[in-house]
Enzyme design. Structure first.
Site, PDB file in Angstrom:
ATOM      1  N   ARG A  46      52.419  40.286  28.474  1.00 47.34           N
ATOM      2  CA  ARG A  46      51.481  40.214  29.604  1.00 47.34           C
ATOM      3  C   ARG A  46      50.821  41.565  29.875  1.00 47.34           C
ATOM      4  O   ARG A  46      49.656  41.626  30.277  1.00 47.34           O
ATOM      5  CB  ARG A  46      52.218  39.734  30.858  1.00 47.34           C
ATOM      6  N   ALA A  78      45.098  37.831  37.548  1.00 54.70           N
ATOM      7  CA  ALA A  78      46.140  37.240  36.711  1.00 54.70           C
ATOM      8  C   ALA A  78      47.146  36.579  37.650  1.00 54.70           C
ATOM      9  O   ALA A  78      47.689  37.224  38.545  1.00 54.70           O
ATOM     10  CB  ALA A  78      46.828  38.314  35.871  1.00 54.70           C
ATOM     11  N   SER A  79      47.372  35.296  37.474  1.00 52.08           N
ATOM     12  CA  SER A  79      48.221  34.534  38.389  1.00 52.08           C
ATOM     13  C   SER A  79      49.684  34.945  38.283  1.00 52.08           C
ATOM     14  O   SER A  79      50.097  35.600  37.319  1.00 52.08           O
ATOM     15  CB  SER A  79      48.100  33.039  38.086  1.00 52.08           C
ATOM     16  N   MET A  80      50.463  34.542  39.286  1.00 54.38           N
ATOM     17  CA  MET A  80      51.908  34.765  39.242  1.00 54.38           C
ATOM     18  C   MET A  80      52.484  34.097  37.996  1.00 54.38           C
ATOM     19  O   MET A  80      52.200  32.916  37.749  1.00 54.38           O
ATOM     20  CB  MET A  80      52.574  34.170  40.476  1.00 54.38           C
ATOM     21  N   PHE A 223      44.419  29.831  44.524  1.00 51.48           N
ATOM     22  CA  PHE A 223      43.635  30.367  43.411  1.00 51.48           C
ATOM     23  C   PHE A 223      42.285  30.857  43.911  1.00 51.48           C
ATOM     24  O   PHE A 223      41.779  30.398  44.946  1.00 51.48           O
ATOM     25  CB  PHE A 223      43.409  29.295  42.338  1.00 51.48           C
TER      26      PHE A 223
END
Length: 409
Positions: A46, A78-80, A223
């Site tokens: 990541r 960038a999402s969890m 989101f």
């Protein structure tokens, strides 16, 4: 001894070690359920997709903001990782599948998708922001994912040239479900989308069944909103100072004109006897209300409103509420002693206006129904606007622009 933890020799962990710990944590939550998703998250780095932050930040289970617009609002992130794992579980991707991703972001999620579908599958990722796509393209090419196809395109249009897709996943918040997504899905395909209605947002996993979308899972989420769907929701002020507002959908006849000042009227409290602890999740109440109450919406309150005692919501910026033309009721809590795990709070509602007491009682009824089975989630059926409804006529119907939703408890 090389690469020990910080505890003994004060030597930082490597990115690989921190990544494994993150995935271990995600697995302990019950996510990344399939071996393919787990291995993808253990393999894909990541930090190379979010190079502006530290290794520790890259492998924290948290959002990484990567771009803001001219007003300072987040436009890409960038999402969890845990939420990404949940959505990949919902998507049920398998080797050899063809996948369309709406919202490229950093490219990390596309890399995870590519790792799962393998050499015999195909991943296409589109985003309306050229700068975002170009950044993701570089990261994908430099880290072994050149096979991922990226395009600058409107997510609402999708990518018809690659259709049909076995799976479509949206990683931007959608108020509506574009017709193109339904038409570009293969028979028996799946769609996962962070969908908004009645002020709430859920990652909903849909199966395509007889030309309609039927939910198989739903998880509360948040989101960055999709560009082009701004007219679906509106904000209505209900306090004279503007500190308290309702977020409502386009099909709801709830307006500031008749509600400004409603909180100045005496409040009526109703209590449910259902209690929660500090870490308990109660978003299911909101979901349930949206399936039974046409006036379900979101109340937001500025800190000044709380300080002045104008209202007492559970969560100031996103609190479930019920409203009609003249009245409003919203979720609240009061202390109810302590249990083995800490303080307990009773859920209830405060209503204002001529029908405030009735709205508060109805909100409490929704709480009580939720309390009987806190894991139960209503079913969502969706179809293109103008198409026939689902098989039952008893659900709550929500009209959108390109689609409709029907919710069944």
């Amino acid at each position: 001894m090389a690469e020990q933890g910080v505890a003994e020799e004060n030597v930082p962990m490597s990115s690989a070690q921190v990544r494994q710990l993150l995935v271990d944590r995600i697995r302990s939550y019950g996510y990344a359920r399939t071996d393919a998703v787990e291995q993808a998250m253990r393999k894909v780095e990541r930090h190379v997709f979010v190079p502006a932050v530290s290794i520790a930040e890259a492998y924290a289970d948290d959002i990484v903001i990567t771009k803001r617009d001219s007003s300072g609002a987040v436009s890409s992130s960038a999402s969890m990782p845990s939420l990404m794992a949940i959505m990949l579980d919902q998507l049920d991707i398998r080797p050899g599948m063809k996948v369309l991703e709406i919202g490229t972001g950093t490219g990390y999620n596309a890399a995870l998708l590519a790792s799962v579908v393998g050499d015999h599958g195909a991943v296409t990722s589109i985003d309306i922001d050229e700068e975002v796509v170009n950044g993701a393209r570089v990261a994908l090419d430099n880290n072994g994912f050149a096979s991922v196809r990226t395009l600058v395109a409107d997510g609402g249009i999708g990518e018809p040239d690659g259709a049909p897709y076995d799976r479509i996943i949206a990683t931007v918040g959608a108020w509506d479900i574009p017709r193109s997504w339904c038409y570009q899905l293969a028979d028996g395909g799946k769609l996962v989308v962070p969908l908004r209605w009645r002020g709430q947002s859920w990652s909903v996993g849909f199966d395509v069944i007889d030309g309609l979308l039927r939910s198989t899972s739903a998880v509360s989420c948040g989101f960055v909103p999709m560009i082009g769907q701004e007219d679906g929701e509106r904000t209505e002020i209900i306090s004279a100072d503007g500190f308290v507002q309702l977020v409502v959908d386009a099909d709801q006849a709830i307006t500031s004109e008749s509600l400004v000042g409603v909180l100045d009227q005496e409040g009526v409290e109703r209590w449910s006897k259902a209690t929660i602890g500090g870490g308990d999740i109660f978003d299911g109440i909101w979901f349930r209300m949206s399936a039974t109450e046409p006036g379900c919406c979101r109340l937001t309150a500025a800190p000044e409103a709380i300080q002045q005692g104008l209202c007492r919501p559970v969560i100031a910026h996103r609190n479930p509420a019920l409203a009609d033309a003249t009245s409003v009721a919203y979720l609240t809590v009061r202390p109810r002693g302590s249990g083995p795990e800490g303080p307990r709070f009773e859920l209830g509602a405060i209503g204002h206006g001529p029908s405030g007491a009735d709205l508060a009682q109805r909100l409490c009824s929704a709480i009580s129904d939720w309390d009987l089975d806190r894991t139960a989630i209503p079913t969502v059926v969706a179809g293109p606007a103008g198409s026939a409804s689902g098989e039952r006529a008893s659900g709550m119907r929500i009209e959108k622009t390109s689609s409709w939703l029907e919710l069944f408890v």
